[in-house]
Design a protein around this motif. Structure first.
Motif, PDB file in Angstrom:
ATOM      1  N   GLY A   1      -4.605   8.516  -1.002  1.00  0.00           N
ATOM      2  CA  GLY A   1      -4.632   8.235   0.498  1.00  0.00           C
ATOM      3  C   GLY A   1      -5.492   9.036   0.973  1.00  0.00           C
TER       4      GLY A   1
ATOM      5  N   THR B   1       1.908  -2.852   5.399  1.00  0.00           N
ATOM      6  CA  THR B   1       3.235  -2.266   4.425  1.00  0.00           C
ATOM      7  C   THR B   1       4.451  -3.011   4.410  1.00  0.00           C
ATOM      8  OG1 THR B   1       4.194  -0.206   4.311  1.00  0.00           O
ATOM      9  CG2 THR B   1       3.267  -1.066   6.309  1.00  0.00           C
TER      10      THR B   1
ATOM     11  N   ARG C   1       0.681  -1.312  -0.277  1.00  0.00           N
ATOM     12  CA  ARG C   1      -0.514  -0.536  -0.287  1.00  0.00           C
ATOM     13  C   ARG C   1       0.745   1.684   0.009  1.00  0.00           C
ATOM     14  NH1 ARG C   1      -5.677  -0.271   0.907  1.00  0.00           N
ATOM     15  NH2 ARG C   1      -5.058   2.284   1.639  1.00  0.00           N
TER      16      ARG C   1
ATOM     17  N   ASN D   1      -1.905   2.342  -4.940  1.00  0.00           N
ATOM     18  CA  ASN D   1      -2.191   1.333  -4.667  1.00  0.00           C
ATOM     19  C   ASN D   1      -2.742   0.339  -5.147  1.00  0.00           C
ATOM     20  OD1 ASN D   1      -2.378   2.367  -1.725  1.00  0.00           O
ATOM     21  ND2 ASN D   1      -4.184   3.191  -2.124  1.00  0.00           N
TER      22      ASN D   1
ATOM     23  N   TYR E   1      -6.753  -5.270  -6.014  1.00  0.00           N
ATOM     24  CA  TYR E   1      -7.108  -5.544  -4.451  1.00  0.00           C
ATOM     25  C   TYR E   1      -8.126  -7.294  -5.166  1.00  0.00           C
ATOM     26  CZ  TYR E   1      -5.787  -3.726  -0.329  1.00  0.00           C
ATOM     27  OH  TYR E   1      -5.187  -3.058   0.319  1.00  0.00           O
TER      28      TYR E   1
ATOM     29  N   GLN F   1     -11.043   5.398  -3.110  1.00  0.00           N
ATOM     30  CA  GLN F   1      -9.774   4.657  -2.940  1.00  0.00           C
ATOM     31  C   GLN F   1      -9.450   3.774  -4.013  1.00  0.00           C
ATOM     32  OE1 GLN F   1      -6.616   2.532   0.293  1.00  0.00           O
ATOM     33  NE2 GLN F   1      -8.951   2.603   0.700  1.00  0.00           N
TER      34      GLN F   1
ATOM     35  N   SER G   1      -9.823   0.278  -4.395  1.00  0.00           N
ATOM     36  CA  SER G   1     -10.772  -0.615  -4.247  1.00  0.00           C
ATOM     37  C   SER G   1     -12.109  -0.930  -5.283  1.00  0.00           C
ATOM     38  CB  SER G   1     -11.156   0.321  -3.520  1.00  0.00           C
ATOM     39  OG  SER G   1     -12.411   0.602  -2.351  1.00  0.00           O
TER      40      SER G   1
ATOM     41  N   TYR H   1     -10.462   2.558   6.654  1.00  0.00           N
ATOM     42  CA  TYR H   1     -10.428   3.849   6.303  1.00  0.00           C
ATOM     43  C   TYR H   1     -10.947   5.403   6.764  1.00  0.00           C
ATOM     44  CZ  TYR H   1      -8.684   0.018   2.683  1.00  0.00           C
ATOM     45  OH  TYR H   1      -8.147  -1.248   2.532  1.00  0.00           O
TER      46      TYR H   1
END
Length: 915
Positions: A725, A484, A476, A524, A527, A700, A703, A751
């Motif tokens: 972020g 991280t 991240r 990022n 995912y 984000q 995401s 978050y």
């Protein structure tokens, strides 16, 4: 293409062409030939050959069958070879055989089935169990046996009984082994289990088998199912013992070939030479005990004792014996109907030149009729009831015995029956109880597993030190508190990592693992791509702040959520503490007006009730007006100087003070909330307003919120702005949509909670509009999610999960800011109208009582001073005027009386009667 398959197809095409017919013989024949194709040197073939010869002798000695026609047996040895078996069956068929018994090999059965179908000769096998032989492709194949489909169902139930999800199947890659394992795979798929296959070539060397078994350790499962012939199966177990794979970490299961290898019809025997089979669990075909079976076994034992037979009896010998009787009975029925055996020759085969004498091969003209008679047989043999089903397989109660090799002892630990499942009860007894569902109460006896353990092995290992689990995690850029990579020493840290490590410690076995980063460290990562890597077996698991979504659960398995989350909307907010009139916001305008009105109302009511008896409420008109105005307001602070003396006045004050208590406490709480809770600086107060606003929305980077808003909320992708972020969040919200920023942020609650703790001027509007959680992603079918989920639940129950959360996120408090709306939080008259109504009713009722009592006193006093005639002339209005005049005249008298009461030690209470 397989040469054997080519040969089979060629025989089928050639022999099925019947261009001419030749009829030989008339009347009932003296002898009828039947053939048998066996592997003489195999454990099954040795017993079956003797059993068939005994059966032929018994048939010929029985005057009640075949009516004097002799049954002649023609046998050929296949030598366990499909090619040799094909030649052997041609030799048998050249002697005008009407039926062929065998073969025992499914591979040979596939090939010669084409030949028997071409010549219309029934092929009756007692040992070929390949399920595909029941297909319509082989119309003349009849099975005096059950298919492996039932055995693999029993094996799947045995695997499911012990809770194993994944197994490794070791088999010889021929028709018997391959199709049997396919049947097992289908059954385990119904239980959401998986089969890893190790296919061995026919006649595989020990070195090859050793390499394949050694390589299977990396798969993870430690449950092995061996489905092979006797020689190959024993070789596999012997090599596994040398590789130290028959230990307490492993479970080994074997199909019914193991019982043949043990060499006894009853598995409760001993065989100390098979020391490498300790702890093995296998399946054996079960044949119910009967008088016929007992007699045949006694007869065989006698022959074995006289060394007239070379092998002990096994179940295949019983099936082979009854096979001869089934064929003989069908031939008898055939002769009773047709009277003769008729063969036809094929001109095309006669004209074929060469050393192969195909002209001797004849088509059995009555083959279809004989097949029909065979399939209609229904008699009791040594194996029990002999009857065939519509798929040309033996129709009977399908029962298998579950055996366990414990030292030199082979023990029965239970039974499996179709429709009944696993049980320790004798199947014959179970079937007598009628159709019932025993699936919920399946049980087996005690089993001794490899290594002498009485507890079933776990059946799999997640990883080994040689091959640790490769755990992927997102590298991240923002919100590094969750996960991280620390670049100095290339370690991994974060909330999600700590939860994973704590869960792994609670699992009662070791899981070697190493972390693998996913992402470039500049933005990022996606995912969804990380989850796809788990599904594609690029990595073994994914750990991090991974949301559990419907799309992702379709390709991987997730653990129990360790964080509850959902998408929320964040907008800029403003502080109302600087508002001069903020103290008025708790009550609506109507509420303020009604409250002030009641202050005046209560003051007037109390003055009326106390004026006659209380000097504090008397005096000059100016003083009395001030008293009326200040009295009720001073009750708000309990600072009124005047006391209430009358009962009615005290009653009204009691109700009024209760109303003030409720209103004051509600006002205090509401004002506190308004002074601490911040207000929206935009018109967006929820996701619905955000959708309708057409303003840009931030999310984000990486995401799933982007796909959700596009697919589920139908928000156009042009409105969506990717942000890295929390710093980018704050900048975009402060700039606003008019200057290139965004109107709101849509992100997951964890978050946003962290963002709001560390950044002021923003707040959440509305409630989370999705419900989901974060979990660890693992491949489908992996046993790890269940154990990790149990560990996560333990972390939650013992408080460790909360402590890990507080370690990372509660260093400066854990309360996120929530934006509210003053209109929705204000107190309205509707919240208190019941109390106001009660207070008003109390005041009115008290005034009414006071008025009635005063009028009553006036009337009684007026009767004493005036005559009846004068009283009758006065009307109602005149009486009221006189009443108030009377009050004024007696004012001085009331003052004197009040002074006397005040000076007395026990003051009087109530209304003083005027005298």
């Amino acid at each position: 293409m397989d040469p054997c398959k080519v040969s089979a197809t060629l025989f089928g095409l050639v022999l099925s062409l019947s261009l001419g017919r030749h009829v030989r013989g008339s009347g009932r024949p003296e002898a009828v030939n039947i053939g048998a194709v066996l592997s003489y040197g195999s454990p099954i073939g040795k017993v079956a050959r003797t059993a068939i010869e005994i059966a032929v002798g018994d048939v010929n000695a029985d005057p009640d069958i075949l009516a004097g026609t002799r049954l002649d047996l023609v046998m050929e040895d296949t030598n366990c070879s499909p090619f040799v078996g094909s030649i052997g069956v041609l030799k048998v068929l050249a002697k005008d055989t009407v039926a062929i018994i065998g073969p025992q090999s499914s591979t040979v059965a596939h090939i010669i089935s084409y030949i028997s179908s071409g010549l219309r000769v029934p092929l009756v096998s007692f040992a070929a169990t390949d399920p595909t032989l029941s297909s319509l492709q082989y119309p003349f194949f009849v099975r005096m046996q059950q298919t492996d489909a039932y055995q693999m169902t029993a094996m799947a139930d045995l695997i499911g009984y012990h809770g194993w999800r994944n197994v490794i199947a070791v088999y010889v890659d021929d028709d018997y082994g391959r199709n049997g394992i396919y049947a097992l795979d289908n059954e385990l798929a119904k239980k959401l289990s998986k089969v890893y296959r190790i296919a061995l070539p026919v006649g595989a060397s020990r070195a090859y088998i050793s390499d394949m078994l050694q390589g299977s350790k990396v798969f993870g499962p430690r449950v092995y199912v061996v489905h092979a012939n006797v020689d190959s199966g024993l070789k596999i177990f012997s090599i596994a013992q040398e590789l130290q794979m028959i230990t307490d970490e492993y479970a080994w299961l074997a199909t019914d070939w193991l019982c043949t290898a043990l060499g006894a019809s009853e598995p409760n025997g001993t065989n100390s030479s098979l020391h490498y089979l300790q702890g093995i669990v296998g399946l054996c075909q079960h044949i119910p005990q009967s008088r016929r079976r007992g007699a045949f076994q006694a007869r065989w034992s006698e022959l074995y004792g006289k060394e007239m037979v070379s092998s002990e009896l096994n179940v295949y010998g019983l099936y082979a014996y009854d096979t001869v009787w089934a064929v003989a009975r069908s031939i008898d029925d055939f002769l009773n109907e047709s009277g003769n055996i008729t063969f036809t020759s094929t001109d095309e085969l006669v004209n074929m030149k060469g050393k192969l004498q195909f002209d001797k091969l004849r088509t059995f003209a009555g083959g279809q009729l004989l097949l029909t008679k065979l399939l209609r047989q229904n008699f009791t043999g040594v194996i029990g009831q002999v009857q065939f089903d519509r798929d040309r397989n033996l129709k009977s109660g399908i029962i298998y015995e579950v055996i366990n090799i414990d030292g030199a002892l082979v023990r029965k630990v239970g039974y499996w029956a179709n429709l009944k499942g696993l049980s320790t009860t004798l199947p014959e007894i179970m079937y007598r109880s009628g159709p019932q569902n025993f699936s919920i109460s399946q049980t087996l006896g005690n089993i001794t597993w490899p290594g002498g353990k009485g507890k079933a092995p776990r059946g799999w290992v997640a990883a080994t030190n040689e091959r640790p689990l490769r755990i992927g995690f997102p590298f991240r850029v923002g919100y590094v508190e969750f996960v991280t990579k620390v670049n100095e020493n290339h370690t991994v840290e974060g909330f999600c990592i700590d939860v994973f490590e704590a869960a792994v410690k609670l699992i009662p076995y070791n899981i070697p693992h190493q972390f693998v980063s996913f992402g470039d460290g500049h933005s990022n990562p996606s995912y969804s791509d990380l989850v796809n890597m788990v599904s594609d077996k690029v990595i073994d698991a994914a750990v991090g702040d991974i949301a559990i979504t419907t799309v992702r659960t379709a390709i991987v398995d997730f653990t129990q959520p360790y964080v509850s989350t959902g998408l929320v909307v964040v907008v800029p907010i403003k502080d109302v503490k600087s508002n001069t009139w903020a103290f008025l916001r708790p009550f609506s305008v109507i509420m303020w007006c009604v409250t002030v009105a009641f202050f005046f109302l209560i003051g007037v009511v109390i003055w009326l009730l106390e004026h006659r008896v209380n000097s504090d409420f008397r005096g000059s008109p100016k003083r009395q007006c001030v008293t009326i105005f200040l009295f009720s307001f001073s009750t708000l602070f309990q600072s009124q100087q005047e006391d209430t003396l009358s009962t009615l006045g005290r009653f009204v004050m009691m109700v009024w003070l209760f109303l003030l208590m409720v209103i004051t406490s509600s006002y205090t709480a509401s004002l506190t909330s308004f002074l601490t809770v911040q207000q929206l600086s935009t018109s967006i107060n929820g996701i619905d307003c955000l959708i309708a606003s057409n303003e840009p929305i931030g999310y984000q980077e990486g995401s799933f919120a982007r796909d959700y808003m596009i697919n589920a909320l139908n928000i156009h992708r042009s409105r969506l702005v990717s942000l890295a972020g929390p710093e980018a969040y704050a900048t975009a919200l402060r700039v606003g949509p008019k200057d290139g920023g965004v109107a709101a942020i849509v992100d997951e609650l964890p978050y946003i909670e962290l963002f709001l703790q560390r950044t002021s001027g923003f707040g959440i509007v509305g409630q989370p509009f999705t419900r989901s959680g974060w979990g660890f992603a693992l491949p489908r079918g992996s046993p790890l999610p269940l154990d990790l989920s149990s560990a996560i639940m333990k972390l939650s129950e013992n408080g460790d999960l909360q402590r890990i959360h507080d370690k990372w996120f509660c260093k400066a408090g854990c309360t996120p800011q929530t934006a509210g709306s003053s209109d929705s939080d204000q107190l309205h008259l509707s919240n208190f109208w019941g109390l106001f109504l009660i207070c008003g009713i109390a005041a009115v009722v008290s005034l009414f009582i006071f008025l009635i009592r005063a009028i009553n006193q006036y009337i009684r006093l007026n009767k004493k001073h005036k005559g009846p005639a004068e009283q009758s002339r006065k009307g109602c209005c005149q009486a009221i005027y006189s009443f108030f005049d009377f009050i004024d005249e007696k004012e001085e008298a009331i003052k004197n009386i009040f002074k006397q009461r005040k000076s007395s030690s026990q003051p009087q209470v109530g209304i003083v009667e005027l005298t």
